[in-house]
Scaffold this motif. Structure first.
Motif, PDB file in Angstrom:
ATOM      1  N   ALA A  47       0.845  -1.191   0.000  1.00  0.00           N
ATOM      2  CA  ALA A  47       0.000   0.000   0.000  1.00  0.00           C
ATOM      3  C   ALA A  47       0.882   1.244   0.000  1.00  0.00           C
ATOM      4  O   ALA A  47       1.747   1.391   0.865  1.00  0.00           O
ATOM      5  CB  ALA A  47      -0.910  -0.001   1.217  1.00  0.00           C
ATOM      6  N   PRO A  48       0.707   2.130  -0.960  1.00  0.00           N
ATOM      7  CA  PRO A  48       1.539   3.333  -1.006  1.00  0.00           C
ATOM      8  C   PRO A  48       1.114   4.335   0.056  1.00  0.00           C
ATOM      9  O   PRO A  48      -0.030   4.338   0.511  1.00  0.00           O
ATOM     10  CB  PRO A  48       1.270   3.878  -2.413  1.00  0.00           C
ATOM     11  N   SER A  49       2.052   5.186   0.439  1.00  0.00           N
ATOM     12  CA  SER A  49       1.710   6.239   1.395  1.00  0.00           C
ATOM     13  C   SER A  49       0.873   7.319   0.725  1.00  0.00           C
ATOM     14  O   SER A  49       0.137   8.049   1.393  1.00  0.00           O
ATOM     15  CB  SER A  49       2.985   6.850   1.984  1.00  0.00           C
ATOM     16  N   ALA A  50       0.999   7.436  -0.590  1.00  0.00           N
ATOM     17  CA  ALA A  50       0.175   8.389  -1.341  1.00  0.00           C
ATOM     18  C   ALA A  50      -1.155   7.719  -1.683  1.00  0.00           C
ATOM     19  O   ALA A  50      -1.177   6.699  -2.376  1.00  0.00           O
ATOM     20  CB  ALA A  50       0.901   8.822  -2.611  1.00  0.00           C
ATOM     21  N   TRP A  51      -2.240   8.281  -1.199  1.00  0.00           N
ATOM     22  CA  TRP A  51      -3.561   7.693  -1.424  1.00  0.00           C
ATOM     23  C   TRP A  51      -4.596   8.798  -1.364  1.00  0.00           C
ATOM     24  O   TRP A  51      -4.358   9.861  -0.780  1.00  0.00           O
ATOM     25  CB  TRP A  51      -3.869   6.632  -0.364  1.00  0.00           C
ATOM     26  N   SER A  52      -5.732   8.577  -2.004  1.00  0.00           N
ATOM     27  CA  SER A  52      -6.805   9.572  -1.967  1.00  0.00           C
ATOM     28  C   SER A  52      -8.128   8.884  -2.234  1.00  0.00           C
ATOM     29  O   SER A  52      -8.172   7.730  -2.682  1.00  0.00           O
ATOM     30  CB  SER A  52      -6.566  10.663  -3.022  1.00  0.00           C
ATOM     31  N   ASP A  53      -9.209   9.606  -1.990  1.00  0.00           N
ATOM     32  CA  ASP A  53     -10.533   9.068  -2.292  1.00  0.00           C
ATOM     33  C   ASP A  53     -10.696   8.821  -3.789  1.00  0.00           C
ATOM     34  O   ASP A  53     -11.402   7.894  -4.196  1.00  0.00           O
ATOM     35  CB  ASP A  53     -11.619  10.031  -1.807  1.00  0.00           C
ATOM     36  N   VAL A  54     -10.058   9.652  -4.611  1.00  0.00           N
ATOM     37  CA  VAL A  54     -10.151   9.465  -6.062  1.00  0.00           C
ATOM     38  C   VAL A  54      -9.484   8.154  -6.468  1.00  0.00           C
ATOM     39  O   VAL A  54     -10.035   7.368  -7.259  1.00  0.00           O
ATOM     40  CB  VAL A  54      -9.515  10.654  -6.809  1.00  0.00           C
ATOM     41  N   ILE A  55      -8.291   7.889  -5.930  1.00  0.00           N
ATOM     42  CA  ILE A  55      -7.608   6.632  -6.241  1.00  0.00           C
ATOM     43  C   ILE A  55      -8.438   5.447  -5.758  1.00  0.00           C
ATOM     44  O   ILE A  55      -8.593   4.442  -6.464  1.00  0.00           O
ATOM     45  CB  ILE A  55      -6.203   6.616  -5.610  1.00  0.00           C
TER      46      ILE A  55
END
Length: 277
Positions: A24-32
């Motif tokens: 799991a990447p540290s960069a995440w968002s609701d869009v992803i």
């Protein structure tokens, strides 16, 4: 915003790739998160798509990038049941085309620029070149993907219909398309039938598609072999014949006949007014 019951990023990635390999990447968002939840739906309720929904989806589609701001695409929203049935026949008798309450037929559309050139009495010789058809098809693809994402965000479902190109000349006749307009793919749009849930289909590992600075051929086959194993497990989980994804894919391109009519694509495009110089 994520809810307490929403899958974690790790769970999303595990489902999308079919294994535990992706951290799991540290960069995440609701869009992803929303994008990784995409699935192609082939079973629909009869509930119509409302005008409000269609206009919102179209606004999202028109917000996609457009090469040189030319907007060389358009779309036909087909709701007439008889037309949907006839489209279904032309794309290989795919039942979802008849069943979904709306079929969006996405068009590579150079007719608008052609009309403008005649109105302004200005040359438009560039429209005759392959580059312009490719530009229009890419514009349509970008717009349609925005539309698909938007549809999912408001509770609707989609599936692309590449079979539109099987007999694109007949589709063009059916929809009354003018010269220099080609149907490049369709999209079923509607409410997914909750009684027929659709699983998320795994994707190849990123090593197959991501190359850094130079193309890394040596990484492709190991990644595809791994994906083949993942897909065999997926097919089995869906009560499908658990054969090889690699062999399925090679059968899809084995002969001109494997293209189900699309081996005539250049001929059909020229008939539709695309010289393809």
């Amino acid at each position: 915003m994520r809810t307490a019951t929403a899958p974690s990023p790790h769970e999303r990635l595990k489902t999308r790739y079919g294994d535990n390999c992706a951290a799991a990447p540290s960069a995440w968002s609701d869009v992803i998160d929303h994008l990784l939840d995409h699935r192609s739906v082939r079973k629909y309720l009869p509930d119509p798509v409302t005008d409000a929904q269609l206009h919102a989806i179209l606004a999202a589609a028109q917000s996609a990038p457009s090469s040189s701001n030319l907007h060389a695409w358009s779309v036909v929203a087909v709701t007439d049941p008889d037309l949907r049935d006839r489209l279904s026949q032309l794309v290989g008798n795919q039942p979802q085309v008849s069943q979904a309450p709306m079929q969006l037929v996405w068009l590579a559309d150079l007719s608008m620029l052609h009309q403008a050139s005649r109105e302004k009495e200005q040359a438009a010789q560039g429209l005759d070149y392959l580059e312009m058809f490719l530009l229009a098809a890419l514009d349509a693809a970008l717009a349609s993907q925005n539309a698909s994402i938007a549809a999912q965000s408001i509770g609707l479902a989609t599936v692309y219909i590449g079979g539109i190109r099987n007999q694109m000349d007949k589709v063009a006749d059916l929809l009354g398309l003018p010269p220099r307009v080609a149907p490049v793919f369709g999209m079923c749009l509607g409410t997914a039938d909750p009684a027929r849930p659709t699983a998320i289909k795994p994707r190849p590992p990123q090593s197959v598609v991501l190359h850094r600075n130079r193309y890394e051929s040596q990484a492709v086959m190991p990644g595809l072999q791994h994906y083949d194993e993942v897909m065999q497990r997926f097919y089995k989980s869906q009560s499908m014949e658990a054969d090889s994804w690699i062999l399925r894919s090679l059968n899809r391109v084995a002969t001109p006949a494997s293209l189900t009519g699309r081996d005539r694509l250049r001929e059909m495009l020229m008939q539709l007014g695309f010289p393809l110089k």
